[in-house]
Enzyme design. Structure first.
Site, PDB file in Angstrom:
ATOM      1  N   TYR A 145      31.026 -32.637 -36.019  1.00 56.58           N
ATOM      2  CA  TYR A 145      32.391 -32.905 -36.014  1.00 56.58           C
ATOM      3  C   TYR A 145      32.812 -34.222 -36.309  1.00 56.58           C
ATOM      4  O   TYR A 145      33.773 -34.335 -36.919  1.00 56.58           O
ATOM      5  CB  TYR A 145      33.339 -32.427 -35.035  1.00 56.58           C
ATOM      6  CG  TYR A 145      33.127 -30.930 -34.738  1.00 56.58           C
ATOM      7  CD1 TYR A 145      32.395 -29.887 -35.442  1.00 56.58           C
ATOM      8  CD2 TYR A 145      33.408 -30.257 -33.315  1.00 56.58           C
ATOM      9  CE1 TYR A 145      32.428 -28.726 -35.489  1.00 56.58           C
ATOM     10  CE2 TYR A 145      33.533 -28.902 -33.123  1.00 56.58           C
ATOM     11  CZ  TYR A 145      32.859 -28.262 -34.216  1.00 56.58           C
ATOM     12  OH  TYR A 145      32.774 -26.780 -33.886  1.00 56.58           O
ATOM     13  N   LYS A 195      18.743 -26.678 -31.239  1.00 56.09           N
ATOM     14  CA  LYS A 195      18.152 -25.752 -32.197  1.00 56.09           C
ATOM     15  C   LYS A 195      17.016 -26.799 -32.901  1.00 56.09           C
ATOM     16  O   LYS A 195      17.135 -26.936 -33.938  1.00 56.09           O
ATOM     17  CB  LYS A 195      19.265 -25.516 -33.303  1.00 56.09           C
ATOM     18  CG  LYS A 195      18.730 -24.437 -34.549  1.00 56.09           C
ATOM     19  CD  LYS A 195      18.327 -23.089 -34.039  1.00 56.09           C
ATOM     20  CE  LYS A 195      18.027 -22.150 -35.018  1.00 56.09           C
ATOM     21  NZ  LYS A 195      17.599 -20.866 -34.311  1.00 56.09           N
ATOM     22  N   ASP A 227      20.820 -19.756 -30.736  1.00 55.27           N
ATOM     23  CA  ASP A 227      20.971 -18.333 -31.365  1.00 55.27           C
ATOM     24  C   ASP A 227      20.519 -17.307 -29.956  1.00 55.27           C
ATOM     25  O   ASP A 227      21.312 -16.324 -29.879  1.00 55.27           O
ATOM     26  CB  ASP A 227      20.103 -17.926 -32.523  1.00 55.27           C
ATOM     27  CG  ASP A 227      18.955 -18.828 -32.521  1.00 55.27           C
ATOM     28  OD1 ASP A 227      18.639 -19.588 -31.486  1.00 55.27           O
ATOM     29  OD2 ASP A 227      18.125 -18.134 -33.459  1.00 55.27           O
ATOM     30  N   ASP A 251      31.096 -25.756 -28.503  1.00 55.61           N
ATOM     31  CA  ASP A 251      32.587 -25.255 -28.832  1.00 55.61           C
ATOM     32  C   ASP A 251      32.515 -23.624 -29.239  1.00 55.61           C
ATOM     33  O   ASP A 251      33.397 -23.020 -28.688  1.00 55.61           O
ATOM     34  CB  ASP A 251      32.840 -25.741 -30.397  1.00 55.61           C
ATOM     35  CG  ASP A 251      34.171 -25.657 -30.995  1.00 55.61           C
ATOM     36  OD1 ASP A 251      34.972 -24.764 -30.262  1.00 55.61           O
ATOM     37  OD2 ASP A 251      34.497 -25.795 -31.914  1.00 55.61           O
ATOM     38  N   ASP A 255      33.724 -20.625 -25.902  1.00 57.55           N
ATOM     39  CA  ASP A 255      34.762 -19.552 -26.240  1.00 57.55           C
ATOM     40  C   ASP A 255      34.026 -18.191 -25.906  1.00 57.55           C
ATOM     41  O   ASP A 255      34.777 -17.316 -25.441  1.00 57.55           O
ATOM     42  CB  ASP A 255      35.046 -19.509 -27.605  1.00 57.55           C
ATOM     43  CG  ASP A 255      36.136 -20.696 -27.671  1.00 57.55           C
ATOM     44  OD1 ASP A 255      36.561 -21.158 -26.695  1.00 57.55           O
ATOM     45  OD2 ASP A 255      36.634 -21.093 -28.957  1.00 57.55           O
TER      46      ASP A 255
END
Length: 365
Positions: A145, A195, A227, A251, A255
């Site tokens: 980001y 990852k 994942d 992020d 959620d």
């Protein structure tokens, strides 16, 4: 031990002012019960600040925050301001600058299913029987980001968009120590998300986490690809205690974990700087469609205040008492509309009635 604290209170837009009012009631009760004092300075932020001061984060608001021990934030945004340029809208114009100005590098997002609310979850009862309590620790100021370069180049059908994912040793170590410290105080289990099978940043991430783990021999560390973590959160959430995540992965997973609980109106969050300063806010939005109707769920705002007590004021006993008061109210069947299912023993209550009930439980505990 410190007994007086300065708080910047930023109610914001939509339901922000009314749920903040309930958090103020709870802080009043904490003052009475624990013999502490909160000097509260209220300030405009978000759309309310745009309407009054011309921008989402006025200089006066920043000054009040800088003179405070912590920020208690409500919610910002709404369709009224959606036509503004993206960087001027309440969300980006207020929250991102606050994170930058105060160096808020760590986001703590609890995902809690209280035993009384397992039926509100989207998961099967047997998967979450007895409830669960997961803490997502998300790095907030690095990663894809924020790293440079980024942008869109070229013209027409030949355009190319690009972002950069990068982390330094220091950035990873800083957030990792926060996560280990949290795990040490909870269930002593930490799962680090990455990852590392395809991303170089994740290889670095995993190496640093492993190195830091030597300082926390009492905490059980494991690693999980993002994942698989997304799948495991739905399949068996009770296996998790603390999740340590890079910015983008945190992020997304925070959620996902939040929605397993049944309502964003239940979930607090904390964004922490180095030291004791932090900003505390509900995980949900401003919900302008129900603003002013006294039907919003104030629990997330109240629990955000509890996190403020714990992390910025060092008042763990007070934080525990507030959280227990909320749990007792839910166990007694009190429900705002977002978690009401018309089941036996449930009582539909207003925003203010829920706040009053939490205060009553807190005082008598």
């Amino acid at each position: 031990m410190k007994k007086e604290f300065k708080l910047a209170v930023l109610p914001g837009d939509g339901i922000g002012p009314e749920i903040m009012a309930e958090a103020m009631k709870v802080l009043d009760a904490v003052e009475q019960k624990f013999q502490v004092r909160f000097e509260r300075q209220f300030a405009n932020v978000g759309g309310a600040a745009i309407d009054r001061d011309g921008k989402a984060l006025p200089d006066a608001t920043v000054e009040i925050c800088q003179a405070s021990d912590a920020i208690l934030f409500g919610s910002v945004g709404g369709p009224k301001w959606d036509t503004l340029p993206a960087e001027e809208r309440p969300e980006r114009g207020a929250l991102l600058p606050l994170r930058r100005i105060f160096g808020l590098f760590c986001n703590l997002r609890p995902a809690i299913v209280f035993p009384a609310l397992t039926s509100a979850s989207s998961l099967k009862e047997e998967v979450i029987a007895g409830g669960f309590d997961i803490l997502v620790v998300r790095e907030l100021t690095g990663g894809i980001y924020f790293a440079q370069p980024k942008g869109v180049e070229g013209e027409g059908g030949e355009r190319r968009g690009f972002d950069t994912m990068a982390y330094t040793d220091a950035e990873v170590e800083r957030i990792t120590r926060v996560a280990f410290d949290a795990a040490r105080k909870r269930g002593k289990k930490l799962v680090s998300i990455d990852k590392a099978n395809v991303l170089s940043t994740s290889v670095l991430w995993r190496e640093v986490v492993e190195r830091v783990s030597a300082d926390y021999p009492d905490v059980v560390l494991s690693h999980m690809y993002v994942d698989n973590a997304a799948m495991q959160l739905v399949k068996a959430p009770k296996q998790f205690d603390v999740l340590l995540c890079p910015n983008m992965f945190g992020d997304i997973l925070s959620d996902e974990a939040a929605m397993l609980t049944g309502s964003l109106g239940m979930l607090p969050s904390a964004s922490l700087a180095e030291g004791s300063f932090g900003m505390y806010e509900p995980a949900g939005g401003s919900a302008p469609d129900i603003a002013g109707k006294n039907i919003a769920n104030p629990v997330a705002q109240i629990l955000s205040a509890a996190m403020l007590l714990r992390y910025s004021c060092g008042l763990a006993d007070a934080a525990d008492a507030v959280e227990k008061a909320v749990e007792n109210c839910l166990a007694a069947g009190l429900r705002t509309g977002d978690i009401y299912q018309d089941a036996d023993g449930e009582q539909l209550v207003s925003t203010s009635a829920m706040g009053d009930a939490v205060v009553a439980e807190l005082i008598k505990s």
